[in-house]
Scaffold this active site. Structure first.
Site, PDB file in Angstrom:
ATOM      1  N   HIS A 230       0.818  -1.221   0.000  1.00 46.58           N
ATOM      2  CA  HIS A 230       0.000   0.000   0.000  1.00 46.58           C
ATOM      3  C   HIS A 230       0.852   1.272   0.000  1.00 46.58           C
ATOM      4  CE1 HIS A 230       0.995   0.811   4.199  1.00 46.58           C
ATOM      5  NE2 HIS A 230       0.802  -0.492   4.428  1.00 46.58           N
TER       6      HIS A 230
ATOM      7  N   GLU B  82       2.025   5.166   1.212  1.00 47.51           N
ATOM      8  CA  GLU B  82       2.461   5.700   2.510  1.00 47.51           C
ATOM      9  C   GLU B  82       1.271   6.154   3.357  1.00 47.51           C
ATOM     10  OE1 GLU B  82       5.875   8.793   3.183  1.00 47.51           O
ATOM     11  OE2 GLU B  82       3.960   9.865   2.996  1.00 47.51           O
ATOM     12  N   THR B  83       1.355   5.854   4.659  1.00 51.40           N
ATOM     13  CA  THR B  83       0.292   6.234   5.597  1.00 51.40           C
ATOM     14  C   THR B  83       0.824   7.178   6.674  1.00 51.40           C
ATOM     15  OG1 THR B  83       0.726   4.461   7.175  1.00 51.40           O
ATOM     16  CG2 THR B  83      -0.770   3.947   5.324  1.00 51.40           C
TER      17      THR B  83
ATOM     18  N   PHE C 245       0.779   6.616   9.891  1.00 50.58           N
ATOM     19  CA  PHE C 245       1.603   5.860  10.836  1.00 50.58           C
ATOM     20  C   PHE C 245       2.988   5.564  10.260  1.00 50.58           C
ATOM     21  CE2 PHE C 245      -1.414   3.697  14.121  1.00 50.58           C
ATOM     22  CZ  PHE C 245      -1.913   4.940  14.475  1.00 50.58           C
TER      23      PHE C 245
ATOM     24  N   GLN D 298       1.822  -0.564  12.638  1.00 50.30           N
ATOM     25  CA  GLN D 298       0.474  -0.490  12.105  1.00 50.30           C
ATOM     26  C   GLN D 298      -0.286  -1.801  12.230  1.00 50.30           C
ATOM     27  OE1 GLN D 298      -0.850   2.741   8.857  1.00 50.30           O
ATOM     28  NE2 GLN D 298       0.935   1.582   8.416  1.00 50.30           N
TER      29      GLN D 298
ATOM     30  N   GLU E  36      -2.009  -7.413   7.246  1.00 50.11           N
ATOM     31  CA  GLU E  36      -0.676  -7.363   7.844  1.00 50.11           C
ATOM     32  C   GLU E  36      -0.617  -8.293   9.051  1.00 50.11           C
ATOM     33  OE1 GLU E  36       2.398  -7.250   7.829  1.00 50.11           O
ATOM     34  OE2 GLU E  36       2.871  -5.129   7.605  1.00 50.11           O
TER      35      GLU E  36
ATOM     36  N   ASN F 143      -0.556  -9.347  12.780  1.00 49.76           N
ATOM     37  CA  ASN F 143      -1.170  -8.778  13.969  1.00 49.76           C
ATOM     38  C   ASN F 143      -0.072  -8.655  15.028  1.00 49.76           C
ATOM     39  OD1 ASN F 143      -2.504  -8.299  16.390  1.00 49.76           O
ATOM     40  ND2 ASN F 143      -4.191  -9.686  15.932  1.00 49.76           N
TER      41      ASN F 143
END
Length: 189
Positions: A10, A12-13, A15, A22, A82, A84
């Protein structure tokens, strides 16, 4: 017949830039993350994808939608999520183990998954997806750790890990007779 899987990390976020873990928790794409996803969309414009899948995390769904620009529907799949990280979710990244080997069991006592569980989950899911008769050119949007652990199930990932798995990286796999082979990793997004 050889098939192709495009496994994408994905964009960039928030977080990512705040250096937070994340995992299963989520944060939105940044402006840069949106731009990365749009560039990915340009890359995929000339590839005739027949199916698309995304982790159920918002950051992956948003990336997928920006890539596809409504030219193809997609399916949300929990198994593409992702790792956990249990109680470490949302905490600073410096609390994570430093070596990939340490991720194997570190998070288990804290309610998280082992990296081997993630790798096996990804391998089972992506094999099932690619084994479908009409899935020949497939996009799947997932996460850095999930992509890494999938690769780890197939080969020694050390060389590729050293080059990094930036946001928007594309792992191009060939799938033939039930087996995956990494063809290349495109990192310039």
């Amino acid at each position: 017949m050889m098939k192709t899987l495009y496994l994408v990390r994905h964009g960039e976020t928030l977080f990512n830039i705040q250096n937070k873990i994340q995992g299963w928790c989520d944060s939105p794409l940044t402006e840069n993350g949106v731009a990365q996803a749009k560039k990915l969309g340009d890359f995929f414009k000339n590839i005739s994808l027949d199916h698309a899948y995304s982790s159920t995390s918002e950051r992956c769904c948003d990336t997928t939608e920006l890539i596809l620009q409504n030219r193809l529907g997609y399916q949300r799949v929990k198994a593409l999520k992702e790792q956990n990280y249990g109680v470490f979710e949302g905490e600073p990244e410096y609390l994570s183990p430093k070596a990939p080997k340490d991720f194997e069991t570190f998070f288990l006592p804290y309610g998280g998954e082992s990296s081997n569980e993630v790798g096996q989950r990804m391998l089972k899911c992506l094999t099932k997806i690619m084994a479908k008769p009409d899935n020949n050119q497939v996009l799947a949007v997932s996460h850095s750790g999930a992509c890494f652990n999938f690769l780890r199930m197939l080969q020694d990932p050390t060389e590729e890990l050293a080059k990094g798995f930036p946001n928007g990286a594309i792992f191009v796999y060939h799938f033939d007779q039930g087996k995956f082979q990494l063809a290349k990793v495109i990192r310039e997004f």
